[in-house]
Write a protein that holds these residues in place. Structure first.
Motif, PDB file in Angstrom:
ATOM      1  N   ASP A 451      17.881  11.748 -11.194  1.00  0.00           N
ATOM      2  CA  ASP A 451      18.693  12.946 -11.072  1.00  0.00           C
ATOM      3  C   ASP A 451      19.205  13.067 -12.613  1.00  0.00           C
ATOM      4  O   ASP A 451      19.337  14.369 -12.913  1.00  0.00           O
ATOM      5  N   LYS A 452      19.909  12.133 -13.042  1.00  0.00           N
ATOM      6  CA  LYS A 452      20.509  12.484 -14.478  1.00  0.00           C
ATOM      7  C   LYS A 452      19.479  12.860 -15.490  1.00  0.00           C
ATOM      8  O   LYS A 452      19.580  13.660 -16.485  1.00  0.00           O
ATOM      9  N   ARG A 453      18.204  12.098 -15.391  1.00  0.00           N
ATOM     10  CA  ARG A 453      17.115  12.441 -16.554  1.00  0.00           C
ATOM     11  C   ARG A 453      16.740  13.809 -16.113  1.00  0.00           C
ATOM     12  O   ARG A 453      16.366  14.591 -17.146  1.00  0.00           O
ATOM     13  N   LYS A 454      16.676  14.260 -14.939  1.00  0.00           N
ATOM     14  CA  LYS A 454      16.113  15.532 -14.621  1.00  0.00           C
ATOM     15  C   LYS A 454      17.257  16.671 -15.108  1.00  0.00           C
ATOM     16  O   LYS A 454      16.747  17.655 -15.613  1.00  0.00           O
ATOM     17  N   GLN A 455      18.355  16.390 -14.867  1.00  0.00           N
ATOM     18  CA  GLN A 455      19.296  17.239 -15.422  1.00  0.00           C
ATOM     19  C   GLN A 455      19.386  17.500 -16.862  1.00  0.00           C
ATOM     20  O   GLN A 455      19.513  18.535 -17.628  1.00  0.00           O
ATOM     21  N   ARG A 456      19.168  16.443 -17.483  1.00  0.00           N
ATOM     22  CA  ARG A 456      19.083  16.375 -19.068  1.00  0.00           C
ATOM     23  C   ARG A 456      17.943  17.228 -19.616  1.00  0.00           C
ATOM     24  O   ARG A 456      17.957  17.667 -20.414  1.00  0.00           O
ATOM     25  N   PHE A 457      16.729  16.873 -18.694  1.00  0.00           N
ATOM     26  CA  PHE A 457      15.521  17.692 -19.047  1.00  0.00           C
ATOM     27  C   PHE A 457      15.684  18.965 -18.923  1.00  0.00           C
ATOM     28  O   PHE A 457      15.372  19.592 -19.817  1.00  0.00           O
ATOM     29  N   ARG A 458      16.284  19.611 -17.736  1.00  0.00           N
ATOM     30  CA  ARG A 458      16.729  20.826 -17.505  1.00  0.00           C
ATOM     31  C   ARG A 458      17.396  21.456 -18.644  1.00  0.00           C
ATOM     32  O   ARG A 458      17.186  22.530 -19.151  1.00  0.00           O
ATOM     33  N   GLU A 459      18.370  20.862 -19.156  1.00  0.00           N
ATOM     34  CA  GLU A 459      19.308  21.613 -20.108  1.00  0.00           C
ATOM     35  C   GLU A 459      18.593  21.289 -21.600  1.00  0.00           C
ATOM     36  O   GLU A 459      18.644  22.436 -22.325  1.00  0.00           O
ATOM     37  N   THR A 460      17.552  20.540 -21.810  1.00  0.00           N
ATOM     38  CA  THR A 460      16.949  20.412 -22.881  1.00  0.00           C
ATOM     39  C   THR A 460      16.021  21.785 -22.948  1.00  0.00           C
ATOM     40  O   THR A 460      15.869  22.270 -24.186  1.00  0.00           O
ATOM     41  N   VAL A 461      15.241  21.860 -21.685  1.00  0.00           N
ATOM     42  CA  VAL A 461      14.341  23.233 -21.791  1.00  0.00           C
ATOM     43  C   VAL A 461      15.213  24.373 -21.954  1.00  0.00           C
ATOM     44  O   VAL A 461      14.710  25.247 -22.753  1.00  0.00           O
ATOM     45  N   ALA A 462      16.521  24.457 -21.552  1.00  0.00           N
ATOM     46  CA  ALA A 462      17.386  25.454 -21.619  1.00  0.00           C
ATOM     47  C   ALA A 462      17.831  25.879 -23.067  1.00  0.00           C
ATOM     48  O   ALA A 462      17.712  26.922 -23.406  1.00  0.00           O
ATOM     49  N   ASP A 463      18.169  24.817 -23.771  1.00  0.00           N
ATOM     50  CA  ASP A 463      18.469  24.888 -25.009  1.00  0.00           C
ATOM     51  C   ASP A 463      17.202  25.072 -26.162  1.00  0.00           C
ATOM     52  O   ASP A 463      17.592  26.158 -26.816  1.00  0.00           O
ATOM     53  N   SER A 464      16.065  24.836 -25.745  1.00  0.00           N
ATOM     54  CA  SER A 464      15.000  25.118 -26.544  1.00  0.00           C
ATOM     55  C   SER A 464      14.540  26.525 -26.281  1.00  0.00           C
ATOM     56  O   SER A 464      14.243  27.330 -27.239  1.00  0.00           O
ATOM     57  N   ASN A 465      14.673  27.068 -24.908  1.00  0.00           N
ATOM     58  CA  ASN A 465      14.373  28.335 -24.768  1.00  0.00           C
ATOM     59  C   ASN A 465      15.338  29.292 -25.477  1.00  0.00           C
ATOM     60  O   ASN A 465      14.869  30.333 -26.036  1.00  0.00           O
ATOM     61  N   LYS A 466      16.717  28.970 -25.448  1.00  0.00           N
ATOM     62  CA  LYS A 466      17.750  29.742 -26.071  1.00  0.00           C
ATOM     63  C   LYS A 466      17.448  29.575 -27.708  1.00  0.00           C
ATOM     64  O   LYS A 466      17.607  30.773 -28.342  1.00  0.00           O
ATOM     65  N   PHE A 467      17.025  28.577 -28.144  1.00  0.00           N
ATOM     66  CA  PHE A 467      16.514  28.838 -29.813  1.00  0.00           C
ATOM     67  C   PHE A 467      15.304  29.633 -29.954  1.00  0.00           C
ATOM     68  O   PHE A 467      15.493  30.396 -30.793  1.00  0.00           O
ATOM     69  N   MET A 468      14.483  29.630 -29.265  1.00  0.00           N
ATOM     70  CA  MET A 468      13.263  30.553 -29.150  1.00  0.00           C
ATOM     71  C   MET A 468      13.726  32.046 -28.937  1.00  0.00           C
ATOM     72  O   MET A 468      13.294  32.974 -29.959  1.00  0.00           O
ATOM     73  N   PHE A 469      14.610  32.202 -28.148  1.00  0.00           N
ATOM     74  CA  PHE A 469      15.055  33.637 -27.830  1.00  0.00           C
ATOM     75  C   PHE A 469      15.844  34.171 -29.118  1.00  0.00           C
ATOM     76  O   PHE A 469      15.447  35.427 -29.546  1.00  0.00           O
TER      77      PHE A 469
END
Length: 515
Positions: A451-469
């Protein structure tokens, strides 16, 4: 007359090639030996294989028209290398434009037009028996400097008349699970302006969409599960039969069949469908029966753009479908054409805002494409009439309305092309990791710290998406104001270097989440 030489099919072999698989299965059922060679092998390797097997016929699966030049080069090498047997080809471009394909690949003896199971079977049998193959229906060939096209056979109404496609050994999907691609039907009832699927299926005559019997689809799944150990099934239908003349009768019967055979808790499956076909009550049932991933064709983030593409869809329905998938915990990928022939800076801004609504939370990685003018589509016709179509063998393209938009697209792809397209780019790595977590969630397996790894992954995707936006917004501003001409090449190179650095950082982060 018994067969003495095999039939060789040259096709892309990254996954199960279902077109070649069905051809092989039909031929095998009639006692013919078939072999498939991956088109991605180098020409000399393919030549060596053909010399060794001395084939009766070689069939080229020209599915992707942008690879026609490579097919043409391969055909030349094979002929120069002494391969004298019959060469034929099939695929969308081959079927709709046989004259052009003969000009591009003069080494061809014939072209199998449209669905090839019966046509190819008859061609092979005629060649094997020494008969006159030129009377076979749905063929094209050259005679006296002209291209002759034999009468077209109607499309086969009963797809279950064909045996299950031949397949190679299954590969791993994620978490050690083997996967297979599969079809529930062929064709599509829609008529999007950028797609030539409808034209391909309408030309021969017959129903433009045909659906297999639910029991036969489940029987194929069952066989692959028991005989090959496949537990993940990726449906390749252009438009999975969520709706038919009986409403959702087909899909409910399919799920009932899975439950009756006690497969619903043993397998996972992915489909392609429209966002307006996603219903919360129905998809809750589908998830219980193994649905874990959906590909949806969004294409545009404005009602004006959707109407121009003839999607017969609204932004409201797209967002509602996505919200339903998120609420149910079903993963989704999507098609989205950020750059189109009518793109303006205003439309870019509107579409970027739409993508933020669906990707900002990190549920799925941000990605996008340029609308390409496929042959025999309304988009191709319009660009040709406007004098904007750029043509080369097997490849069509266009410029945008202004030079700054052309420069913008070039720079966007220089910045993010590797990120969103390459197999080892962040988007694909993130999708692989996302699929791993989806499979884990669906199977309910226990893993310390998951669960912790999944949450960390979700946050990583959100951060990378924001950077691209943020970066895309800055690029849009630079090119709309033409400030990029003032800041110059060095400034843009610095941006690309920073993007590359961030890309590699997030790739490592995603991989760490999987460690």
């Amino acid at each position: 007359m018994p067969q003495t030489n095999p039939v060789i099919l040259i096709a892309f072999g990254e996954y199960d090639h279902l077109g070649a698989g069905y051809l092989s299965a039909v031929l095998n059922a009639q006692g013919f030996e078939t072999r498939m060679i991956d088109f991605r092998y180098d020409s000399e390797t393919i030549l060596f294989n053909l010399i060794r097997h001395y084939p009766l016929i070689v069939g080229f699966s020209v599915i992707f028209d942008n690879h026609i030049s490579e097919f043409a080069g391969l055909a030349r090498v094979l002929r120069k290398g002494g391969i004298t047997c019959h060469f034929t080809a099939g695929g969308y471009y081959a079927s709709l434009h046989p004259e052009e394909l003969f000009n591009l690949i003069p080494e061809l003896d014939s072209i199998v037009r449209f669905e090839g199971e019966d046509t190819f079977m008859e061609l092979v049998r005629s060649l094997n028996d020494g008969g006159d193959w030129k009377h076979v229906q749905s063929l094209a060939y050259r005679e006296g400097g002209e291209v002759v096209k034999t009468p077209l056979r109607p499309l086969e109404k009963d797809l279950d008349r064909y045996p299950f496609p031949s397949r190679r050994a299954p590969m791993s999907y994620v978490a050690g699970r083997k996967f297979a691609t599969i079809l529930a039907g062929r064709g599509c009832n829609y008529d999007c302006s950028f797609c030539n699927t409808r034209q391909f299926y309408l030309t021969p005559g017959g129903p433009q969409k045909r659906i297999r019997r639910q029991g036969m689809v489940v029987s194929e799944i069952e066989q692959l599960y028991h005989e090959k150990g496949c537990t993940v099934f990726l449906f390749q239908d252009d438009d999975f039969p969520m709706r038919s003349s009986g409403g959702n009768e087909w899909i409910m019967s399919f799920c009932n069949e899975l439950q009756t055979r006690e497969l619903h808790r043993k397998i996972l499956w992915k489909i392609n469908c429209r966002p307006d076909e996603i219903d919360s009550e129905l998809f809750a049932v589908l998830k219980q029966c193994g649905l874990f991933l959906v590909f949806i064709g969004l294409e545009d983030g404005s009602d004006t753009g959707l109407k121009r593409l003839n999607k017969k869809l609204t932004v409201k329905k797209s967002l509602a479908g996505i919200d339903t998938l998120k609420g149910l915990g079903i993963g989704f990928d999507y098609g989205f054409m950020l750059f189109q022939p009518d793109t303006t800076y205003e439309s870019l801004s509107i579409n970027l805002d739409f993508l933020k609504k669906i990707c900002a939370d990190g549920y799925t990685p941000l990605t996008f494409l340029k609308l390409m003018p496929n042959f025999d589509t309304r988009v191709e016709k319009e660009l040709r009439e406007q004098g904007r179509l750029k043509e080369s063998p097997g490849y069509l393209d266009y410029d945008f309305s202004t030079q700054s938009l052309n420069d913008l697209y070039t720079n966007v792809m220089m910045c993010f092309g590797h990120w969103i397209i390459d197999a080892h780019g962040l988007a694909n790595i993130s999708k692989w990791a996302r699929n791993y977590f989806l499979v884990h969630d669906h199977c309910g397996t226990t893993d310390v710290g998951m669960d912790k790894r999944k949450q960390r992954f979700r946050e990583t995707v959100a951060d990378s998406n924001k950077f691209m936006f943020d970066t895309l917004s800055e690029l849009f501003r630079l090119f709309e104001t033409e400030e990029y001409l003032i800041k110059g090449k060095t400034y843009l190179e610095s941006m690309r270097a920073n993007i590359s650095s961030q890309h590699d950082l997030w790739c490592r982060e995603v991989k760490d989440c999987m460690s």
